[in-house]
Design an enzyme around this catalytic site. Structure first.
Site, PDB file in Angstrom:
ATOM      1  N   GLU A  25       2.666   3.285   5.455  1.00  0.00           N
ATOM      2  CA  GLU A  25       2.963   4.699   5.545  1.00  0.00           C
ATOM      3  C   GLU A  25       3.758   4.919   6.821  1.00  0.00           C
ATOM      4  OE1 GLU A  25      -0.457   7.138   5.371  1.00  0.00           O
ATOM      5  OE2 GLU A  25       0.754   8.945   5.369  1.00  0.00           O
ATOM      6  N   CYS A 220       1.849  11.411   2.660  1.00  0.00           N
ATOM      7  CA  CYS A 220       2.388  12.779   2.647  1.00  0.00           C
ATOM      8  C   CYS A 220       3.896  12.819   2.896  1.00  0.00           C
ATOM      9  CB  CYS A 220       1.654  13.639   3.665  1.00  0.00           C
ATOM     10  SG  CYS A 220      -0.074  13.870   3.260  1.00  0.00           S
ATOM     11  N   ASN A 351       2.074  11.634  -4.724  1.00  0.00           N
ATOM     12  CA  ASN A 351       1.057  11.117  -3.796  1.00  0.00           C
ATOM     13  C   ASN A 351      -0.245  11.864  -4.013  1.00  0.00           C
ATOM     14  OD1 ASN A 351      -0.131   9.755  -1.540  1.00  0.00           O
ATOM     15  ND2 ASN A 351       0.312  11.533  -0.297  1.00  0.00           N
ATOM     16  N   GLU A 352      -0.622  12.734  -3.068  1.00  0.00           N
ATOM     17  CA  GLU A 352      -1.904  13.436  -3.218  1.00  0.00           C
ATOM     18  C   GLU A 352      -1.658  14.779  -3.894  1.00  0.00           C
ATOM     19  OE1 GLU A 352      -3.640  13.508   0.708  1.00  0.00           O
ATOM     20  OE2 GLU A 352      -4.718  11.642   0.308  1.00  0.00           O
TER      21      GLU A 352
HETATM   22  O1  AHR Z   1      -3.121   8.275   5.601  1.00  0.00           O
HETATM   23  C1  AHR Z   1      -2.798   9.508   6.157  1.00  0.00           C
HETATM   24  C2  AHR Z   1      -2.568  10.580   5.111  1.00  0.00           C
HETATM   25  O2  AHR Z   1      -3.758  10.795   4.442  1.00  0.00           O
HETATM   26  C3  AHR Z   1      -1.614  10.252   3.990  1.00  0.00           C
HETATM   27  O3  AHR Z   1      -0.305  10.534   4.308  1.00  0.00           O
HETATM   28  C4  AHR Z   1      -2.058  11.116   2.886  1.00  0.00           C
HETATM   29  O4  AHR Z   1      -1.736  10.571   1.615  1.00  0.00           O
HETATM   30  C5  AHR Z   1      -3.524  11.298   3.150  1.00  0.00           C
HETATM   31  O5  AHR Z   1      -3.864  12.623   3.152  1.00  0.00           O
END
Ligand code: AHR
Length: 646
Positions: A25, A220, A351-352
């Site tokens: 990330e 994110c 993603n989320e």
């Molecule tokens: O790992 C940090 C953040 O946590 C990531 O960007 C996101 O996917 C999650 O909320």
């Protein structure tokens, strides 16, 4: 007495070769300033503040200025700097501070490169100097012969000293005007000695995990604070001077750790991610934006009738990764140096994400991708950790009910919780429905304080309790196909989020205790699950930390390649545990087991730059006499025992 029963003669579910992977990330200066070893910050003047990272120094009597020009003819990299020197005096200098300084090593070689053109007058040369914190010159070189046309110039230099916070000074000689862009100082010691390659010590740490997959490029940042800041893979491939700089959302996300100089230059872009995955033997797992910005931020949505270009981006990505070298996007890959396909078999759709707006968009993506690439495996999300986003539990239940109907191959779940939760929930997946999609535990970490707290630590307690949870993942490998810790990297001076798996500064790096837990599982995966049970008879074994929390957790697997039974055991108690290990049904038992032990005396212990291997695996041999033997599990330990059974 505690007995571990392992049914050694009945291998169960297959454990996916991608079971233990990694999640890159771009957070905590993971890419620029980290894995991507460019030393010049804001090399193309595209940061929000165009001279961020740069300083103009006028030494005794020097006169001149630096302007920023915006050239509409270069829309992907519109800005460049114009240096006007009226009087060089004692030296007109443009200095770059690097990413919290530049990590320079004694004896190492660096390539300086720049695009430049002379505009007016006679700027005859540029002296490039790398200086330490005490201003001692560590390396220098000279560039000259500027022409009126844009041209690329480069030179190499060798350092005569080490400094973690060096800087680069460009001394401009002569008077007149010079345009410059793409100013780079790049170490020549990169992973596989590639030009524009990656930082070798960090890739080594990744490779040593033998990860089953590489999820990228985030989290994110895929979604962006708003859609204008989303991750667009097409902006990250091709020549470096055509990659479109983007702000990194972690630049401003946290009040406790603002990082106004955090941008994505995309020197590490999608091509480099695929290459990295290939280099370390990991399956590539890109995550794409689905027309939704981060739902913790603006949550902007692309209207359904505007989704087509987003879907096209996903289809083109598959062609970029897998298409023939003469297909439109395969050609781009080929021109970048990789005619052969990368063999991408899975893709994360968002993603989320959560809510019906996600489902609506998912359906469009899924049908377009499956129509063209029926074998591509789709990964669908279940929002964030259910305990942290609005109505999390209800949203997760809703998403799962949809996924059972829509049948993506894999569903991604995230857990950022207290260490105790991980220890108490080793059975989390035991009762999950087996008839639906498989599970990917796509982000998890145990938090010693709280989510996003700057006080979180990579303590042995966090790591050990994660290990207990991982025994549960392994036991449930018929359902849980893949998993990865998050986030991966943290720069000691520039992080925003902790805990992180790997820590580094400008010169050094180390794996956290959690890293060695991940490694112990990954290097000792095995091919099939073996049924393993802890049976207590008579006098109790090690005391449990409290009434609800069992302190001893095991899982076992069979490795069909080596013919070994692999037992993993977590003793979370502060006392040793004598147990009988019984390998039931094993016909032929080898005489010697291999033991990998991870432990520390205190649960608060952790690795650090000063003590990078305080918590580190010890490997020993253990004599075995038959299929039933005593073993002492050390206090606060993860033990892996490999016994030949064939
Ligand atoms: O790992 C940090 C953040 O946590 C990531 O960007 C996101 O996917 C999650 O909320």
């Amino acid at each position: 007495m505690t007995t571990i029963h392992v049914q050694a003669d009945k291998p169960g579910a297959k454990i996916d070769s991608a079971m233990w992977g990694i999640f890159f990330e771009d957070i905590n200066f993971g890419a620029d300033g980290g894995l991507y070893p460019e030393l010049v910050k804001n090399r193309s003047f595209e940061f929000g503040q165009p001279l961020m990272g740069w300083k103009v120094i006028r030494n005794s009597g020097a006169e001149g200025r630096v302007f920023i020009l915006r050239d509409a003819k270069r829309p992907r990299n519109p800005r460049h700097a114009r240096i006007r020197v009226e009087d060089p005096g004692g030296g007109f200098v443009l200095s770059n501070e690097g990413f919290r300084g530049m990590g320079i090593r004694d004896g190492a070689e660096y390539r300086f490169s720049i695009e430049a053109r002379g505009v007016r007058g006679d700027i005859s040369a540029m002296r490039v100097e790398v200086a330490g914190q005490d201003n001692r010159i560590l390396a220098e070189a000279r560039i000259e012969g500027f022409t009126a046309e844009w041209r690329a110039y480069s030179c190499e230099m060798k350092s005569n000293g080490t400094d973690a916070q060096a800087k680069m000074n460009l001394w401009i000689e002569g008077t007149g005007e010079l345009d410059i862009d793409m100013v780079s100082l790049f170490p020549m010691d990169t992973w596989k000695e590639r030009e524009n390659g990656l930082r070798p010590d960090l890739v080594r740490l990744l490779a040593d995990l033998k990860p089953g997959f590489l999820r990228f490029p985030g989290g994110c940042i895929v979604e962006g604070f708003d859609l204008s800041q989303r991750y667009q893979w097409k902006n990250t491939v091709g020549p470096l001077n055509e990659r479109v700089c983007n702000i990194n959302r972690w630049n401003f996300e946290f009040k406790h750790k603002p990082a106004p100089d955090y941008y994505q230059t995309y020197g590490l872009g999608f091509y480099e991610f695929f290459l990295l995955a290939e280099d370390i033997g990991a399956k590539p797992m890109p995550i794409i934006n689905i027309g939704m910005a981060c739902q913790f931020n603006t949550g902007e949505l692309v209207p359904m009738d505007g989704l087509a270009p987003y879907i096209q981006d996903a289809l083109d990505l598959i062609e970029f990764a897998n298409g023939p070298a003469d297909s439109p996007w395969g050609k781009v890959r080929n021109q970048m140096g990789h005619p052969a396909p990368f063999g991408m078999r899975m893709i994360g759709i968002g993603n989320e994400q959560w809510g019906p707006q996600y489902i609506e968009r998912y359906k469009e993506f899924a049908s377009a991708i499956k129509a063209k690439y029926p074998d591509m495996q789709l990964i669908a999300a279940t929002g964030s950790d259910a305990t942290i986003f609005p109505d999390g539990n209800a949203e997760v239940a809703y998403l799962w009910s949809e996924w059972r109907k829509l049948k993506p191959e894999i569903v991604d779940e995230h857990f950022y919780r207290a260490p105790e939760w991980f220890l108490q929930n080793t059975g989390w997946y035991d009762a999950y429905d087996r008839s639906g999609p498989k599970v990917f535990v796509g982000e998890y970490a145990s938090l010693s304080v709280a989510l996003t707290s700057p006080e979180n630590r990579n303590s042995w307690k966090c790591a050990l309790y994660e290990a207990a949870f991982m025994t549960g993942l392994e036991r449930n490998a018929d359902l849980v196909r893949m998993s990865c810790y998050a986030p991966l990297f943290g720069h000691e001076q520039a992080w925003q989020w902790r805990p992180d798996l790997i820590w580094f500064d400008n010169l050094n790096a180390y794996g956290s205790a959690n890293y060695y837990v991940q490694q112990a599982f990954s290097l000792n995966r095995g091919s099939h699950v073996l049924k393993a049970e802890v049976v207590e008879t008579g006098v109790e074994g090690a005391p449990d930390p409290d009434a609800q929390t069992k302190s001893f957790h095991v899982s076992a697997s069979f490795d069909e390649e080596t013919g070994e039974a692999i037992v993993k055991a977590v003793n979370a108690a502060g006392a040793p545990l004598e147990a009988v290990l019984e390998l039931k049904g094993a016909a032929r038992i080898g005489r010697q087991a291999k033991v990998v032990l991870l432990r520390s005396k205190k649960l608060t212990d952790e690795n650090s730059l000063q003590e990078p291997k305080k918590i580190h695996p010890e490997e020993t041999a253990f004599p075995v006499s038959g299929g039933r033997f005593m073993f002492e599990f050390k206090p606060y330990s993860l033990t892996v025992i490999r016994v030949p059974i064939r």
